[in-house]
Design an enzyme around this catalytic site. Structure first.
Site, PDB file in Angstrom:
ATOM      1  N   SER A 147      56.008  -0.292   9.248  1.00  0.00           N
ATOM      2  CA  SER A 147      54.775  -0.089  10.022  1.00  0.00           C
ATOM      3  C   SER A 147      53.851   0.825   9.213  1.00  0.00           C
ATOM      4  O   SER A 147      54.343   1.601   8.383  1.00  0.00           O
ATOM      5  CB  SER A 147      55.129   0.597  11.342  1.00  0.00           C
ATOM      6  OG  SER A 147      53.972   1.113  11.973  1.00  0.00           O
ATOM      7  N   TYR A 160      59.768   7.573  15.988  1.00  0.00           N
ATOM      8  CA  TYR A 160      59.524   6.189  15.544  1.00  0.00           C
ATOM      9  C   TYR A 160      58.904   6.176  14.153  1.00  0.00           C
ATOM     10  O   TYR A 160      59.352   5.448  13.264  1.00  0.00           O
ATOM     11  CB  TYR A 160      58.601   5.488  16.542  1.00  0.00           C
ATOM     12  CG  TYR A 160      58.138   4.112  16.097  1.00  0.00           C
ATOM     13  CD1 TYR A 160      58.992   3.017  16.164  1.00  0.00           C
ATOM     14  CD2 TYR A 160      56.841   3.909  15.610  1.00  0.00           C
ATOM     15  CE1 TYR A 160      58.576   1.756  15.750  1.00  0.00           C
ATOM     16  CE2 TYR A 160      56.412   2.651  15.200  1.00  0.00           C
ATOM     17  CZ  TYR A 160      57.286   1.575  15.270  1.00  0.00           C
ATOM     18  OH  TYR A 160      56.871   0.334  14.862  1.00  0.00           O
TER      19      TYR A 160
HETATM   20  N1  LIG Z   1      53.697  -4.073  17.967  1.00  0.00           N
HETATM   21  C1  LIG Z   1      53.201  -3.229  17.089  1.00  0.00           C
HETATM   22  O1  LIG Z   1      52.100  -2.676  17.273  1.00  0.00           O
HETATM   23  C2  LIG Z   1      53.943  -2.961  15.793  1.00  0.00           C
HETATM   24  C3  LIG Z   1      53.251  -2.289  14.772  1.00  0.00           C
HETATM   25  C4  LIG Z   1      53.904  -2.026  13.578  1.00  0.00           C
HETATM   26  C5  LIG Z   1      55.218  -2.438  13.396  1.00  0.00           C
HETATM   27  N2  LIG Z   1      55.869  -3.087  14.403  1.00  0.00           N
HETATM   28  C6  LIG Z   1      57.256  -3.470  14.168  1.00  0.00           C
HETATM   29  O2  LIG Z   1      57.392  -4.871  14.283  1.00  0.00           O
HETATM   30  C7  LIG Z   1      58.733  -5.182  14.659  1.00  0.00           C
HETATM   31  C8  LIG Z   1      58.699  -6.209  15.793  1.00  0.00           C
HETATM   32  O3  LIG Z   1      58.112  -5.587  16.921  1.00  0.00           O
HETATM   33  P1  LIG Z   1      57.236  -6.385  17.992  1.00  0.00           P
HETATM   34  O4  LIG Z   1      55.938  -5.723  18.064  1.00  0.00           O
HETATM   35  O5  LIG Z   1      57.325  -7.826  17.750  1.00  0.00           O
HETATM   36  O6  LIG Z   1      58.036  -5.951  19.315  1.00  0.00           O
HETATM   37  P2  LIG Z   1      58.714  -6.777  20.484  1.00  0.00           P
HETATM   38  O7  LIG Z   1      57.884  -7.911  20.939  1.00  0.00           O
HETATM   39  O8  LIG Z   1      59.133  -5.746  21.497  1.00  0.00           O
HETATM   40  O9  LIG Z   1      60.016  -7.372  19.761  1.00  0.00           O
HETATM   41  C9  LIG Z   1      61.082  -6.562  19.387  1.00  0.00           C
HETATM   42  C10 LIG Z   1      62.264  -7.468  19.096  1.00  0.00           C
HETATM   43  O10 LIG Z   1      63.373  -6.647  18.716  1.00  0.00           O
HETATM   44  C11 LIG Z   1      64.500  -7.010  19.496  1.00  0.00           C
HETATM   45  N3  LIG Z   1      65.339  -5.855  19.712  1.00  0.00           N
HETATM   46  C12 LIG Z   1      64.998  -4.634  20.183  1.00  0.00           C
HETATM   47  N4  LIG Z   1      66.076  -3.857  20.301  1.00  0.00           N
HETATM   48  C13 LIG Z   1      67.134  -4.608  19.892  1.00  0.00           C
HETATM   49  C14 LIG Z   1      68.533  -4.362  19.807  1.00  0.00           C
HETATM   50  N5  LIG Z   1      69.086  -3.181  20.169  1.00  0.00           N
HETATM   51  N6  LIG Z   1      69.327  -5.347  19.360  1.00  0.00           N
HETATM   52  C15 LIG Z   1      68.807  -6.554  19.006  1.00  0.00           C
HETATM   53  N7  LIG Z   1      67.502  -6.833  19.065  1.00  0.00           N
HETATM   54  C16 LIG Z   1      66.682  -5.863  19.517  1.00  0.00           C
HETATM   55  C17 LIG Z   1      63.929  -7.541  20.805  1.00  0.00           C
HETATM   56  O11 LIG Z   1      64.815  -8.475  21.396  1.00  0.00           O
HETATM   57  P3  LIG Z   1      65.736  -8.241  22.687  1.00  0.00           P
HETATM   58  O12 LIG Z   1      65.001  -7.322  23.613  1.00  0.00           O
HETATM   59  O13 LIG Z   1      65.912  -9.635  23.234  1.00  0.00           O
HETATM   60  O14 LIG Z   1      66.995  -7.673  22.141  1.00  0.00           O
HETATM   61  C18 LIG Z   1      62.692  -8.279  20.306  1.00  0.00           C
HETATM   62  O15 LIG Z   1      63.030  -9.577  19.907  1.00  0.00           O
HETATM   63  C19 LIG Z   1      59.405  -3.864  15.010  1.00  0.00           C
HETATM   64  O16 LIG Z   1      60.214  -3.445  13.940  1.00  0.00           O
HETATM   65  C20 LIG Z   1      58.236  -2.918  15.188  1.00  0.00           C
HETATM   66  O17 LIG Z   1      58.582  -1.570  14.934  1.00  0.00           O
HETATM   67  C21 LIG Z   1      55.260  -3.365  15.588  1.00  0.00           C
END
Ligand SMILES: NC(=O)c1ccc[n+]([C@@H]2O[C@H](COP(=O)([O-])OP(=O)(O)OC[C@H]3O[C@@H](n4cnc5c(N)ncnc54)[C@H](OP(=O)(O)O)[C@@H]3O)[C@@H](O)[C@H]2O)c1
Length: 266
Positions: A147, A160
């Site tokens: 990120s 985080y």
């Molecule tokens: N959204 C943002 O603004 C943003 C910005 C920068 C970076 N990111 C990064 O992008 C990545 C994806 O995030 P996103 O925004 O797509 O979030 P999201 O929609 O909440 O997706 C997160 C994913 O991670 C899985 N997950 C969470 N905890 C888990 C666990 N204990 N075991 C297995 N799977 C787990 C969830 O699946 P289940 O709940 O089904 O397990 C879900 O598929 C993350 O690494 C996040 O830090 C996001």
């Protein structure tokens, strides 16, 4: 090493494939690259629905591994199941969780689950798969989702942003160690993405789709895959995020943390 990572008709494992960025990465691998996908997350129903969608729409193979990546035994099982009778060629470690609020109010078990998911599972799986690629001389690739919060200390997302700083530094260092052995490691550092992560953390009250710099998961996945197949070692998508990353290199960290606190204070 081949200049490009070829995903067509090969297996790519994607963690966090049940929603957001991971779901769109899996869709794009199947639709745009004709690649087979191995989907990992905790929610079986979401994974199975996506696997069925990708098989029927794009004619690729898709399989699911239900696992909680905050549990060490599940992390080991993901590697064992993924590599049983299957040639995994690429791995996207995307699963992640966040906490938005005062660091002193972060529940200890929630902190440990975040550290285990965002850091420990990524280090363990990247090590296992990088070794797997080296031993088989497959010239595979790893993508670690970080990120822009890795570049700036983010108050009210202190733990985080710490996990993402770790992953960025670790991933860039690992890339140097394994590149001579034909394996690429790409660290992808996006800014805000309109996904469930914002809803779950409460940040959707502050940051919304359509805000300056905010990307859709689909747009962000396209950037990530481009960097991945070109075997880039660090990729920051979009001009606004790139400007932020540059500012983080030029400006004092204390000043940046102070400015960021004003934006993130709940
Ligand atoms: N959204 C943002 O603004 C943003 C910005 C920068 C970076 N990111 C990064 O992008 C990545 C994806 O995030 P996103 O925004 O797509 O979030 P999201 O929609 O909440 O997706 C997160 C994913 O991670 C899985 N997950 C969470 N905890 C888990 C666990 N204990 N075991 C297995 N799977 C787990 C969830 O699946 P289940 O709940 O089904 O397990 C879900 O598929 C993350 O690494 C996040 O830090 C996001």
């Amino acid at each position: 090493m081949n200049r490009m990572l070829e995903l067509r008709a090969r297996w790519t494992l994607v963690t966090g494939a049940s929603s957001g960025l991971g779901q769109e990465l899996a869709r794009s691998i199947a639709r745009d690259q004709g690649g087979h996908v191995l989907l990992v997350a905790r929610r079986r129903d979401k994974l199975e629905a996506l696997a069925e969608e990708l098989r029927s729409r794009h004619g690729v193979q898709a399989a699911c591994i239900v696992a909680d990546l905050s549990r060490p035994e599940d992390v080991e099982r993901v590697y064992t199941e993924a590599t049983q009778g299957r040639d995994v060629h690429a791995v996207i470690l995307n699963a992640g969780v966040t906490y938005w609020g005062e660091a002193l109010k972060l529940d200890w078990s929630a902190f440990q689950a975040m550290l285990d998911t965002n850091v420990t599972s990524m280090v363990r799986l990247s090590t296992l798969f990088a070794r797997h690629f080296v031993e088989r001389r497959t010239e595979g690739g790893l993508l670690l989702v970080s990120s822009v919060a890795a570049f700036i200390p983010v108050p009210y997302q202190a733990a985080y942003s710490g996990t993402k700083a770790f992953i960025t530094s670790y991933g860039q260092a690992l890339a140097q160690e394994v590149r001579a052995q034909g394996v690429s490691v790409t660290v992808f550092a996006p800014g805000g993405i309109a996904t469930e992560l914002l809803e779950k953390s409460g940040m959707s009250n502050r940051f919304k789709a359509g805000d300056l710099g905010m990307m859709s998961a689909e747009e962000c996945a396209a950037h990530a895959l481009r960097a991945f197949v070109h075997r880039k070692e660090l990729s920051v998508p979009g001009l606004i995020n790139q400007t932020l990353a540059l500012a983080a290199r030029l400006l004092p960290r204390g000043f940046l943390a102070q400015r960021t606190a004003a934006m993130y204070r709940p």
